[in-house]
Design an enzyme around this catalytic site. Structure first.
Site, PDB file in Angstrom:
ATOM      1  N   CYS A 101      32.495   4.391 -16.579  1.00  0.00           N
ATOM      2  CA  CYS A 101      31.211   5.027 -16.327  1.00  0.00           C
ATOM      3  C   CYS A 101      31.500   6.503 -16.594  1.00  0.00           C
ATOM      4  CB  CYS A 101      30.810   4.821 -14.875  1.00  0.00           C
ATOM      5  SG  CYS A 101      29.278   5.631 -14.465  1.00  0.00           S
ATOM      6  N   HIS A 206      22.250   5.852 -13.226  1.00  0.00           N
ATOM      7  CA  HIS A 206      22.422   6.129 -14.651  1.00  0.00           C
ATOM      8  C   HIS A 206      21.164   6.829 -15.179  1.00  0.00           C
ATOM      9  CE1 HIS A 206      25.614   2.734 -14.985  1.00  0.00           C
ATOM     10  NE2 HIS A 206      26.090   3.847 -14.489  1.00  0.00           N
ATOM     11  N   PHE A 207      21.372   7.754 -16.114  1.00  0.00           N
ATOM     12  CA  PHE A 207      20.204   8.520 -16.560  1.00  0.00           C
ATOM     13  C   PHE A 207      20.384   9.096 -17.959  1.00  0.00           C
ATOM     14  CE2 PHE A 207      22.950  11.635 -14.376  1.00  0.00           C
ATOM     15  CZ  PHE A 207      23.060  12.614 -15.350  1.00  0.00           C
ATOM     16  N   HIS A 237      24.311   9.574 -18.717  1.00  0.00           N
ATOM     17  CA  HIS A 237      25.240   8.988 -17.739  1.00  0.00           C
ATOM     18  C   HIS A 237      25.104   7.468 -17.800  1.00  0.00           C
ATOM     19  CE1 HIS A 237      26.253   8.169 -13.235  1.00  0.00           C
ATOM     20  NE2 HIS A 237      27.353   8.134 -13.959  1.00  0.00           N
ATOM     21  N   ASN A 332      35.497   6.721 -14.342  1.00  0.00           N
ATOM     22  CA  ASN A 332      36.177   5.584 -13.704  1.00  0.00           C
ATOM     23  C   ASN A 332      37.205   5.016 -14.678  1.00  0.00           C
ATOM     24  OD1 ASN A 332      34.334   5.879 -11.647  1.00  0.00           O
ATOM     25  ND2 ASN A 332      33.237   3.980 -12.031  1.00  0.00           N
ATOM     26  N   HIS A 406      33.294  14.642 -10.002  1.00  0.00           N
ATOM     27  CA  HIS A 406      32.502  13.972 -11.041  1.00  0.00           C
ATOM     28  C   HIS A 406      31.006  14.136 -10.848  1.00  0.00           C
ATOM     29  CE1 HIS A 406      31.436  10.902  -8.191  1.00  0.00           C
ATOM     30  NE2 HIS A 406      30.987  10.064  -9.090  1.00  0.00           N
TER      31      HIS A 406
END
Lengths: 483, 144
Positions: A101, A206-207, A237, A332, A406
């Site tokens: 991610c 998420h975007f 993201h 990650n 992050h």
């Protein structure tokens, strides 16, 4: 929580707290925070998770938590742990379900004045073009052979298909492709779960965000990176989608079954792991690299989709948008990296779970463009306030195995967020702040409302004060699509 | 468990979803856990669709592992086969084996689940399955 703890936090200085070694800890814990952020960290079990990770075999120096730390499962989110290759372990839980991610940021040749009058059309077009939300599927349908190429080549596969430019690859961590990825290490189920999810955003946090550079903190670095005030930007993201989730899930289950054979004692089963030298570890690292490459390809595809949509939406001829990838970082991941411990150069397996690699100037892994400045470190905030572009500093190599935070880190649970926003219309509240936002999930806006997160300014200030990375610029959102 | 209107509830967790599930016996707690998970991923309770049956057989090292494996299978069926779990008849024996007939419906599109939350995985963190005075209780954290 403090009352029930087996340890006490010891303040080292204004940005660092230590969990001194007690019981079965093999190294101390080291938490980067300050007096304003610490109370939120202390509310939940995240410090216990730092303490738990410190029990794992072969862990080196510290179990580390960055200022955006929050309670995860097993490893804390916002955690870094490095392991010796001979005695140490690799843990799928130390990487997370959403393998690689991460975030990418691209700059444009436009300014906010160019974008603001068209932001609604742009966000609406992006919303209808980019598959997002629960179980969304993309237009790219690949057979097993083509998916195996994605697994091997990562973002390079997308570039080869005409989605982006070859120069993009230089501006992605590990050039958008981790080595060692083998399809043979990945199950049919993972391929099945991921086969129609390339080019999809996912759900929750998420975007895709259209923003602008709101402040420049280091003009020399900003100039070298082509950043200027009011410049329109794109931030994405997303991660490895169901493909990565399935891989994490299966290896976690296999390692849990294996723990007693390896005689590893764990304070939490979610820390299930295996010796790095074992065949199971090699298999996991190979599968994890495959999922990481899937994620790199995914973000490359998403960026290309945004570019095409943006150009059409604003009536720009190809190239007029001037979209240029600044950098793409993973949040990650577990990687074998070179570090210096007690004055000796060693290879370690560094787990970053909710943490960003932050390389200082002249690090050998930096591409030419960033050799003198250091690596761009991208820190998304929440959808109402701001995000940051930082540059990696030597302090990260000295203290955190080359890592920084992050994001802002959640401070409210999803349930709490829903309770607190009852009766509120978050889209309208954002519009009142000149941010046009849409989401696929009906509850997403409320679960992800700005105050559900810590103030990213405080988080980034701790990172800067501790010498891990420095602020180069901040970004404010204009338009957002949430999953 | 009569005091609970739903056989499960949400517990606080800052990033993920943590649930507590109740059941009068083992079979019921497995069934209720699956219903709770389905309610989270679909954002709905109940359905009016025609139901199809599916057999599922699993064996694990412990009952705790079995409940994770059970939910993992149901999640996989939802994500990949688009099979929405609604009910099950099941039997669990002393060897941690479950024999189940799942009932659910197939859905073409996930667009109908606009209140659903994507569950990435069923975690072992803080996992609990224990006998209580009047039945069984489970606590499970889903990564979302």
């Amino acid at each position: 929580m403090p009352g029930q703890r087996k340890f006490k936090l010891r303040r080292i200085d204004e940005t660092r707290w230590e969990i001194p070694m007690v019981g079965g800890m093999r190294v101390p814990g080291l938490i980067f925070s300050d007096s304003s952020l610490l109370p939120d960290i202390e509310k939940d079990n995240s410090c216990e998770q730092v303490y738990n990770v410190a029990h794992l075999p072969g862990i080196v120096s510290y179990s580390i938590a960055l200022p955006d730390i929050h309670w995860g499962y097993g490893f804390p989110i916002g955690g870094v742990a490095a392991f010796d290759l001979d005695d140490g372990v690799v843990s799928p839980g130390g990487v997370g379900y959403d393998i690689n991610c991460g975030v990418r940021l691209a700059t444009t040749g436009l300014t906010r004045k160019d974008v603001i009058p068209r932001i609604k059309e742009l966000v609406d077009s992006l919303y209808s073009t980019i598959p997002s939300g629960l179980g969304s599927t993309g237009k790219i349908r690949l057979n097993r052979k083509a998916l195996s190429e994605v697994v091997k080549s990562g973002a390079g596969w997308a570039v080869k298909q005409g989605m982006g430019d070859a120069s993009d690859l230089e501006h992605i961590e590990d050039h958008g492709s981790l080595t060692g990825a083998e399809s043979a290490s990945i199950s049919e189920r993972a391929f099945e779960r991921g086969k129609d999810q390339l080019g999809t955003l996912g759900s929750g946090n998420h975007f895709v965000e259209i923003g602008f550079i709101s402040e420049i903190f280091e003009s020399e670095v900003a100039q070298a990176w082509g950043l200027f005030p009011d410049q329109a930007t794109l931030m994405i993201h997303s991660g490895s989608r169901g493909f990565g989730y399935q891989i994490c899930d299966e290896f976690l289950a296999r390692m849990i079954k294996n723990i007693s054979k390896e005689r590893i004692e764990l304070p939490d089963r979610q820390l299930a792991c295996t010796k790095i030298s074992s065949p199971l570890a090699r298999e996991y690292l190979s599968a994890m690299a495959g999922a990481a490459n899937f994620a790199f390809a995914n973000r490359q595809i998403l960026m290309n989709l945004v570019k095409e949509t943006w150009e059409v939406s604003m009536g720009l001829s190809p190239g007029k948008l001037g979209l240029s990838l600044l950098y793409d970082v993973s949040h990650n991941i577990a990687k074998i990296e070179d570090h210096v411990v007690n004055g000796k150069k060693v290879k370690l397996c560094v787990h970053r779970k909710g943490a960003t690699r932050a390389l200082p100037p002249f690090h050998p892994l930096l591409p030419g463009r960033y050799l003198k400045s250091g690596q761009p470190v991208l820190i998304p905030g929440d959808m109402g306030r701001c995000s940051f572009i930082l540059v990696g500093a030597q302090g990260a190599m000295d203290q955190t195995f080359g890592s920084a935070c992050h994001g802002a880190g959640r401070v409210l649970s999803r349930n709490d967020a829903l309770q607190r926003t009852k009766g509120r219309f978050i889209e309208q509240e954002l519009q009142d702040r000149n941010i046009y936002a849409r989401s696929a999930g009906r509850k997403t806006m409320r679960e992800e409302f700005p105050e559900a997160y810590k103030d990213v300014v405080s988080v980034v200030n701790v990172v800067q004060k501790a010498g891990l990375a420095r602020k180069v610029a901040s970004i404010k959102p204009l338009g957002v699509i949430k999953g | 468990m009569n005091q609970h209107t739903l056989p499960w509830k949400l517990l606080e967790h800052p990033a993920d979803i943590r649930i507590e599930v109740y059941g009068t016996n083992l079979e019921q707690i497995f069934l209720n856990s699956a219903l709770a998970m389905t309610s989270i991923i679909t954002g709905t309770d109940g359905n009016t669709e025609e139901l199809f049956g599916k057999n599922l057989s699993l064996k694990s090292d412990s009952l705790e592992d079995l409940i994770v494996d059970w939910l993992r299978e149901i999640l996989f069926l939802f994500n990949v086969k688009r099979f929405v779990f609604c009910d099950a008849s099941l039997k669990i024996d002393e060897t941690n084996t479950i024999e189940a007939r799942l009932f659910g419906y197939f859905t073409e599109s996930s667009d109908r689940f606009l209140d659903g939350v994507e569950i990435k995985g069923i975690t072992y963190h803080g996992l609990l399955l224990e006998k209580t005075g009047d039945g069984f209780l489970a606590r499970i954290i889903f990564d979302v």
